[in-house]
Design a protein around this motif. Structure first.
Motif, PDB file in Angstrom:
ATOM      1  N   SER A   3       0.688  -1.180   0.225  1.00 53.62           N
ATOM      2  CA  SER A   3       0.018  -0.191   0.007  1.00 53.62           C
ATOM      3  C   SER A   3       0.718   0.934   0.102  1.00 53.62           C
ATOM      4  CB  SER A   3      -1.367  -0.429   1.189  1.00 53.62           C
ATOM      5  OG  SER A   3      -0.227   0.127   1.924  1.00 53.62           O
ATOM      6  N   LYS A   4       0.404   2.559  -0.095  1.00 56.83           N
ATOM      7  CA  LYS A   4       1.474   3.529  -0.347  1.00 56.83           C
ATOM      8  C   LYS A   4       1.467   4.014   0.892  1.00 56.83           C
ATOM      9  CE  LYS A   4      -1.375   7.117   0.133  1.00 56.83           C
ATOM     10  NZ  LYS A   4      -2.308   8.107  -0.570  1.00 56.83           N
ATOM     11  N   GLU A   5       1.299   3.509   1.996  1.00 56.31           N
ATOM     12  CA  GLU A   5       1.624   3.777   3.161  1.00 56.31           C
ATOM     13  C   GLU A   5       2.812   2.787   3.350  1.00 56.31           C
ATOM     14  OE1 GLU A   5      -1.903   3.106   3.004  1.00 56.31           O
ATOM     15  OE2 GLU A   5      -1.758   5.526   3.070  1.00 56.31           O
ATOM     16  N   GLN A   6       3.094   1.653   3.036  1.00 61.18           N
ATOM     17  CA  GLN A   6       4.683   1.054   3.377  1.00 61.18           C
ATOM     18  C   GLN A   6       5.320   1.874   2.052  1.00 61.18           C
ATOM     19  OE1 GLN A   6       2.058  -2.244   2.591  1.00 61.18           O
ATOM     20  NE2 GLN A   6       3.769  -3.645   3.212  1.00 61.18           N
ATOM     21  N   LEU A   7       5.534   3.207   1.533  1.00 57.56           N
ATOM     22  CA  LEU A   7       6.598   3.761   0.989  1.00 57.56           C
ATOM     23  C   LEU A   7       7.018   4.171   1.046  1.00 57.56           C
ATOM     24  CD1 LEU A   7       4.881   3.987  -3.195  1.00 57.56           C
ATOM     25  CD2 LEU A   7       6.224   2.467  -2.029  1.00 57.56           C
ATOM     26  N   ASP A   8       8.452   4.884   1.269  1.00 54.89           N
ATOM     27  CA  ASP A   8       9.437   6.184   1.951  1.00 54.89           C
ATOM     28  C   ASP A   8       9.221   6.614   1.188  1.00 54.89           C
ATOM     29  OD1 ASP A   8      11.109   7.476   2.295  1.00 54.89           O
ATOM     30  OD2 ASP A   8      12.621   6.252   3.053  1.00 54.89           O
ATOM     31  N   LEU A   9       8.475   7.585   1.191  1.00 50.82           N
ATOM     32  CA  LEU A   9       8.164   8.969   0.628  1.00 50.82           C
ATOM     33  C   LEU A   9       9.257   9.893   0.011  1.00 50.82           C
ATOM     34  CD1 LEU A   9       3.952   9.700   0.901  1.00 50.82           C
ATOM     35  CD2 LEU A   9       5.237   8.546  -0.554  1.00 50.82           C
ATOM     36  N   LYS A  10       9.936   9.732   0.251  1.00 49.62           N
ATOM     37  CA  LYS A  10      11.242  10.764   0.950  1.00 49.62           C
ATOM     38  C   LYS A  10      11.778  10.017   0.013  1.00 49.62           C
ATOM     39  CE  LYS A  10      12.191  11.404   4.848  1.00 49.62           C
ATOM     40  NZ  LYS A  10      10.604  11.283   5.309  1.00 49.62           N
ATOM     41  N   ARG A  11      11.698   9.366  -0.297  1.00 49.10           N
ATOM     42  CA  ARG A  11      12.947   8.459  -1.322  1.00 49.10           C
ATOM     43  C   ARG A  11      12.323   8.300  -2.650  1.00 49.10           C
ATOM     44  NH1 ARG A  11      16.239   4.126  -0.656  1.00 49.10           N
ATOM     45  NH2 ARG A  11      14.600   2.985   0.667  1.00 49.10           N
ATOM     46  N   LEU A  12      11.374   8.243  -3.127  1.00 49.16           N
ATOM     47  CA  LEU A  12      10.504   7.931  -4.658  1.00 49.16           C
ATOM     48  C   LEU A  12      11.436   8.102  -5.838  1.00 49.16           C
ATOM     49  CD1 LEU A  12       6.798   9.438  -4.588  1.00 49.16           C
ATOM     50  CD2 LEU A  12       7.701   6.912  -3.736  1.00 49.16           C
ATOM     51  N   PRO A  13      11.163   7.688  -7.005  1.00 47.24           N
ATOM     52  CA  PRO A  13      12.270   8.177  -7.757  1.00 47.24           C
ATOM     53  C   PRO A  13      11.149   8.986  -8.638  1.00 47.24           C
ATOM     54  CG  PRO A  13      10.440   6.027  -8.027  1.00 47.24           C
ATOM     55  CD  PRO A  13      10.304   6.076  -6.975  1.00 47.24           C
ATOM     56  N   LYS A  14      12.163  10.175  -8.994  1.00 42.94           N
ATOM     57  CA  LYS A  14      11.980  11.562  -9.917  1.00 42.94           C
ATOM     58  C   LYS A  14      11.226  11.189 -10.865  1.00 42.94           C
ATOM     59  CE  LYS A  14      14.127  14.615  -9.011  1.00 42.94           C
ATOM     60  NZ  LYS A  14      15.403  14.537  -7.369  1.00 42.94           N
ATOM     61  N   HIS A  15      11.603   9.778 -11.721  1.00 37.05           N
ATOM     62  CA  HIS A  15      10.893   9.793 -12.898  1.00 37.05           C
ATOM     63  C   HIS A  15      11.096   8.013 -12.896  1.00 37.05           C
ATOM     64  CE1 HIS A  15      11.478   9.689 -17.916  1.00 37.05           C
ATOM     65  NE2 HIS A  15      10.234   9.249 -17.041  1.00 37.05           N
ATOM     66  N   VAL A  16       9.308   7.477 -13.480  1.00 34.29           N
ATOM     67  CA  VAL A  16       9.386   6.131 -13.705  1.00 34.29           C
ATOM     68  C   VAL A  16       8.612   6.088 -15.462  1.00 34.29           C
ATOM     69  CG1 VAL A  16       7.394   3.838 -13.327  1.00 34.29           C
ATOM     70  CG2 VAL A  16       8.175   5.580 -11.186  1.00 34.29           C
ATOM     71  N   ALA A  17       9.574   5.193 -16.123  1.00 30.89           N
ATOM     72  CA  ALA A  17       8.728   4.598 -17.273  1.00 30.89           C
ATOM     73  C   ALA A  17       8.180   3.277 -17.394  1.00 30.89           C
ATOM     74  CB  ALA A  17      10.417   5.496 -18.146  1.00 30.89           C
ATOM     75  N   ILE A  18       7.221   2.694 -18.459  1.00 33.26           N
ATOM     76  CA  ILE A  18       6.573   2.343 -18.379  1.00 33.26           C
ATOM     77  C   ILE A  18       6.404   1.894 -19.712  1.00 33.26           C
ATOM     78  CG2 ILE A  18       4.606   0.404 -17.585  1.00 33.26           C
ATOM     79  CD1 ILE A  18       3.866   2.699 -15.224  1.00 33.26           C
ATOM     80  N   ILE A  19       6.958   0.375 -20.228  1.00 34.10           N
ATOM     81  CA  ILE A  19       6.008  -0.093 -21.065  1.00 34.10           C
ATOM     82  C   ILE A  19       4.645  -0.937 -21.018  1.00 34.10           C
ATOM     83  CG2 ILE A  19       7.364  -1.944 -23.020  1.00 34.10           C
ATOM     84  CD1 ILE A  19      10.376  -1.270 -21.600  1.00 34.10           C
TER      85      ILE A  19
END
Ligand code: IPE
Ligand code: IPE
Ligand code: MG
Length: 253
Positions: A3-19
């Motif tokens: 869930s969103k709560e389990q993510l470290d919002l201070k260490r998010l990737p700035k850019h995510v790319a998806i195929i």
């Protein structure tokens, strides 16, 4: 499930790319024509864009149509192009509500007029939005992009605008479609295929790759969070050794 709560919002990737892959197989499994999979892929796009905007990702690049996809049967290409027009038309409101700025990379001039017009309209309408930058890769391939960059760069050298000695990574990057956009830290590919299919070859030099068997129409925000959680569990060394990375973290904290 992550869930969103389990993510470290201070260490998010700035850019995510998806195929975004697997639409055809998803439809086939259900005994439907391939385009049914493409139509159902829109819900996955919506959910992912909303999730990315909500947690504070800065850039999300979606590979929607490759240069090589022009080699598909005409009927599938036509259906995909109509779907693009109707989706951009319908979703622009949601983009505005979510403070999303739309951009595009690829050979936009090769798209049918109806698509180019709709796309340019949405880009214009959202250009002052300050949240997530959503980048659609359309009629895009990395080799096309790099060849184009090389051609334009050669022309500028010939015209004396730039000295060949001064060509470095920064200069070369300024000739790419992605100029001004940071490299993705995380690349996700759905559908269980382990390849890059001519996507962002220069830009993913040090990107973390994440492959999931989930077919694109089934992909939802929880899958997106799971990919980010996986990313956050990795140590990115950039050629250094682990001890140097740990030292750096200690110095900076
Ligand atoms: C991805 O799904 C969408 C596009 C490439 C346009 P596919 O259409 O490639 O679906 P599969 O890989 O055949 O299942
Ligand atoms: C890559 O998927 C392109 C997009 C997702 C738009 P493909 O389905 O076209 O890739 P290949 O042909 O399986 O490598
Ligand atoms: Mg595919």
């Amino acid at each position: 499930m992550v869930s969103k709560e389990q993510l470290d919002l201070k260490r998010l990737p700035k850019h995510v790319a998806i195929i975004m892959d697997g639409n055809g197989r998803w439809a086939k499994k259900k005994g439907n024509p391939r385009i049914y999979g493409h139509s159902n892929g829109v819900a996955a796009v919506r959910d992912t864009v909303e999730a990315a905007a909500e947690i504070g990702i800065n850039f999300l690049t979606l590979y929607a149509f490759s240069t090589e996809n022009w080699n598909r049967p005409r009927t599938e290409i036509d259906a995909l192009m109509s779907l693009l027009v109707s989706t951009i038309n319908k979703e622009t409101k949601t983009l505005l509500e979510n403070n999303v700025r739309l951009q595009a990379i690829g050979d936009i001039g090769s798209l049918p007029n109806s698509v180019a017009k709709q796309l340019k309209g949405a880009i214009e309408k959202t250009k002052r939005k300050t949240g997530l930058n959503l980048i659609l890769a359309l009629s895009y391939s990395s080799r096309w992009e790099m060849l184009n960059a090389a051609r334009n760069l050669a022309e500028d050298v010939q015209q004396g605008k730039i000295d060949s000695e001064d060509i470095d990574s920064t200069v070369f990057e300024s000739y790419l479609n992605t100029s001004g956009i940071p490299d993705p830290e995380l690349l996700i590919r759905t559908s269980g295929e382990f390849r890059i299919s001519n996507f962002l070859l220069w830009q993913i030099a040090y990107t973390e790759l994440y492959f999931t068997p989930t077919l694109w129409p089934d992909f939802r925000r929880e899958d997106f969070y799971m990919a980010i959680a996986n990313f956050q569990s990795r140590e990115r060394r950039f050629g250094k050794i682990s001890e140097q990375i740990v030292e750096n973290i200690n110095i900076n904290s």
